[in-house]
Enzyme design. Sequence first.
Site, PDB file in Angstrom:
ATOM      1  N   SER A   1     -19.983   9.855 -17.426  1.00 18.58           N
ATOM      2  CA  SER A   1     -19.995  11.633 -18.004  1.00 18.58           C
ATOM      3  C   SER A   1     -18.579  12.005 -18.212  1.00 18.58           C
ATOM      4  O   SER A   1     -17.902  11.056 -17.228  1.00 18.58           O
ATOM      5  CB  SER A   1     -21.068  12.824 -17.189  1.00 18.58           C
ATOM      6  OG  SER A   1     -20.147  13.837 -18.085  1.00 18.58           O
TER       7      SER A   1
ATOM      8  N   TYR B   1     -21.279  17.942  -9.302  1.00 20.88           N
ATOM      9  CA  TYR B   1     -20.949  16.821 -10.096  1.00 20.88           C
ATOM     10  C   TYR B   1     -20.254  15.930 -10.623  1.00 20.88           C
ATOM     11  O   TYR B   1     -20.263  15.042 -10.597  1.00 20.88           O
ATOM     12  CB  TYR B   1     -21.623  17.404 -11.603  1.00 20.88           C
ATOM     13  CG  TYR B   1     -22.057  16.719 -12.063  1.00 20.88           C
ATOM     14  CD1 TYR B   1     -23.623  16.112 -12.704  1.00 20.88           C
ATOM     15  CD2 TYR B   1     -21.090  16.677 -13.958  1.00 20.88           C
ATOM     16  CE1 TYR B   1     -23.887  15.554 -13.560  1.00 20.88           C
ATOM     17  CE2 TYR B   1     -21.538  16.478 -15.124  1.00 20.88           C
ATOM     18  CZ  TYR B   1     -23.261  15.437 -14.724  1.00 20.88           C
ATOM     19  OH  TYR B   1     -23.349  14.024 -16.243  1.00 20.88           O
TER      20      TYR B   1
END
Length: 264
Positions: free
Chosen positions: A126, A139
């Site tokens: 990501s 995250y």
Amino acid sequence: MPITLITGCSSGIGLATARALKAAGHSVCATARSPEDVARLASEGFDAHQLDVTDSEAVQALAAELPELDVLINNAGYGLIGPLLDIPDAALRAQFDTNLIGLLSMTRACLPALRRRQGLVVNIGSVSALMVTPFAGAYCASKAAVHAASDALRMELAPLGVRVTEVQPGAIATRFAEQAGRQAEQVIHEQSPWWPWREQVRKRAQASQQHGAAPEAVGQAIAGALARAPRVLRVGNGSRALPWLVRWLPGGWLDRILSRRFGL
């Protein structure tokens, strides 16, 4: 016919990539956790399997069914949203168990099959690995770990004839926000010192979906990149601009911008 295994195909990037590769002539083994999603994948003609990547025995059993493998796409993952110190230890471990350790477990189990075909490992990271924001520390840390692990694997697997690509999506229109929102609501509580910023936590859960690209764009980009196996593949809104900002903006400026963005 190339043989490809993709984890986390219930929706979003995993499902879109499975469809793109099936259309490109791959034999796709697609996994999901729920029986309903597995049945739906099977109905689309995939070799569908129920799999939780944190279940090492299930991972080993599935890998044993694939003696040869051209591509492994480690897509399974989720986003844990909330103030970092409000998140219980068990939830933090679960975040890393899925996003990092499950990825490594899957790659380890599939390595013999990948070596036989001089295959490719594709790790779905990501842009959040590089652009760390408030209220998404768990995250972001898990994806930063995927970034570091991908770099290490790239060098360690090269002598074995196996290549590694890391995909760093930006904003993608998936169910991420829905799932992250549910996770955030489990973390938010009145005793938290961050209770006054609860709406900002909710805002962060939705942020990654703003102006999101279609997951099909990611699937097509991955399908188109397999032959050249780039070191890093960036796709989606912000996937190039945000790393550029991180590289060139002074750290103090970036902290202030992101703090203001999320009301801190």
